[in-house]
Design a protein around this motif. Structure first.
Motif, PDB file in Angstrom:
ATOM      1  N   THR A 154     -16.207   4.082   9.749  1.00 33.74           N
ATOM      2  CA  THR A 154     -16.932   3.623   8.561  1.00 33.74           C
ATOM      3  C   THR A 154     -16.109   3.872   7.295  1.00 33.74           C
ATOM      4  O   THR A 154     -15.616   4.975   7.056  1.00 33.74           O
ATOM      5  CB  THR A 154     -18.282   4.346   8.441  1.00 33.74           C
ATOM      6  OG1 THR A 154     -19.066   4.057   9.599  1.00 33.74           O
ATOM      7  CG2 THR A 154     -19.036   3.879   7.200  1.00 33.74           C
ATOM      8  N   GLY A 155     -15.935   2.811   6.519  1.00 29.85           N
ATOM      9  CA  GLY A 155     -15.151   2.901   5.289  1.00 29.85           C
ATOM     10  C   GLY A 155     -13.715   2.437   5.428  1.00 29.85           C
ATOM     11  O   GLY A 155     -13.058   2.151   4.419  1.00 29.85           O
ATOM     12  N   ASP A 156     -13.201   2.359   6.661  1.00 32.21           N
ATOM     13  CA  ASP A 156     -11.814   1.928   6.864  1.00 32.21           C
ATOM     14  C   ASP A 156     -11.654   0.436   6.550  1.00 32.21           C
ATOM     15  O   ASP A 156     -12.552  -0.372   6.796  1.00 32.21           O
ATOM     16  CB  ASP A 156     -11.374   2.167   8.306  1.00 32.21           C
ATOM     17  CG  ASP A 156     -11.063   3.621   8.587  1.00 32.21           C
ATOM     18  OD1 ASP A 156     -10.998   4.398   7.619  1.00 32.21           O
ATOM     19  OD2 ASP A 156     -10.893   3.975   9.772  1.00 32.21           O
ATOM     20  N   LEU A 157     -10.499   0.078   6.016  1.00 34.50           N
ATOM     21  CA  LEU A 157     -10.161  -1.319   5.762  1.00 34.50           C
ATOM     22  C   LEU A 157      -9.273  -1.801   6.907  1.00 34.50           C
ATOM     23  O   LEU A 157      -8.146  -1.343   7.066  1.00 34.50           O
ATOM     24  CB  LEU A 157      -9.432  -1.475   4.428  1.00 34.50           C
ATOM     25  CG  LEU A 157      -9.121  -2.906   4.000  1.00 34.50           C
ATOM     26  CD1 LEU A 157     -10.408  -3.687   3.769  1.00 34.50           C
ATOM     27  CD2 LEU A 157      -8.255  -2.911   2.728  1.00 34.50           C
ATOM     28  N   VAL A 158      -9.808  -2.712   7.701  1.00 35.55           N
ATOM     29  CA  VAL A 158      -9.096  -3.241   8.860  1.00 35.55           C
ATOM     30  C   VAL A 158      -8.510  -4.604   8.498  1.00 35.55           C
ATOM     31  O   VAL A 158      -9.219  -5.476   7.993  1.00 35.55           O
ATOM     32  CB  VAL A 158     -10.032  -3.386  10.070  1.00 35.55           C
ATOM     33  CG1 VAL A 158      -9.260  -3.893  11.279  1.00 35.55           C
ATOM     34  CG2 VAL A 158     -10.707  -2.057  10.388  1.00 35.55           C
TER      35      VAL A 158
END
Length: 225
Positions: A154-158
């Motif tokens: 959650t919160g990661d930019l993929v």
């Protein structure tokens, strides 16, 4: 130089056969071998050698264009083989590790090439990782990959990207997938924790016969409810 290559690539795919046929016709006419019941042609003076010379040049140009069109990835360009992402939208983000990804191609891929999706994270600089080989519909332009694992927390930019992979690139990606599966099984069987130090390394350099095109950034968000 890039503009010249683009022009040659376009001509190679569209008119090489016309050059070959016109060259052959001029060679036949120049040789004086046309003797049909309804048509005959016999060059006079310097017409024969001139027609043969021009025919040879045009035929050679056609052969060159045919060779160029068969050079595979060298004729590829990000403009001509653009990979578009249509869903999910970047604004929607992703609430799960597995999502369905769909999109389109600006034109059908060359014979022998495959479309793969790759993923990476801003928080992890270990290279690109294959998501999977994409299923392309019968029209050759629409594509879809179901249950695609994008990972992250959650919160990661993929970041997702399309790779139009030639034979060498496709072999590398398929081999990487097999190696990652075996590695993951070993990690689970031994109970080893997944950390930055134990993670399976990504691909740090794009293969020579592979084109990267299209980009979608998804923010991993918390599940609703």
């Amino acid at each position: 130089m890039s503009a010249v290559k683009a022009i040659i690539g376009f001509m190679a795919e569209t008119v090489w056969l016309a050059f070959v046929l016109v060259g052959m016709v001029l060679l036949v006419l120049g040789s004086g071998a046309v003797q049909l019941s309804s048509f005959s042609f016999k060059p006079s003076g310097t017409q024969g050698p001139l027609l043969v010379a021009v025919g040879c040049v045009i035929f050679a140009v056609g052969v060159f264009l045919a060779w160029w069109s068969m050079r595979g990835v060298r004729a590829l360009s990000a403009r001509r083989y653009k990979v578009d992402f249509e869903s999910p939208a970047a604004s929607d983000g992703a609430a799960a590790e597995h999502v369905t990804i769909a999109g389109s191609l600006s034109r059908a891929m060359p014979k022998g090439y495959e479309l793969w999706l790759m993923r990476s994270w801003a928080s992890n600089q270990a290279g690109d990782r294959p998501v999977g080989k994409v299923n392309i519909e019968t029209d050759g332009l629409k594509w879809r990959l179901d249950n695609a694992y994008i990972g992250g927390s959650t919160g990661d930019l993929v970041t997702l990207q399309g790779w139009v992979a030639g034979p060498d690139g496709a072999l590398l990606l398929a081999t990487w997938n097999e190696g990652k599966s075996l590695y993951a099984r070993l990690m689970n069987e031994t109970g080893t924790a997944w950390t930055a130090a134990t993670d399976f390394p990504g691909i740090r350099r794009i293969p020579g016969d592979t084109l990267a095109s299209g980009r979608l950034e998804l923010r991993r968000r918390a599940r609703e409810g």
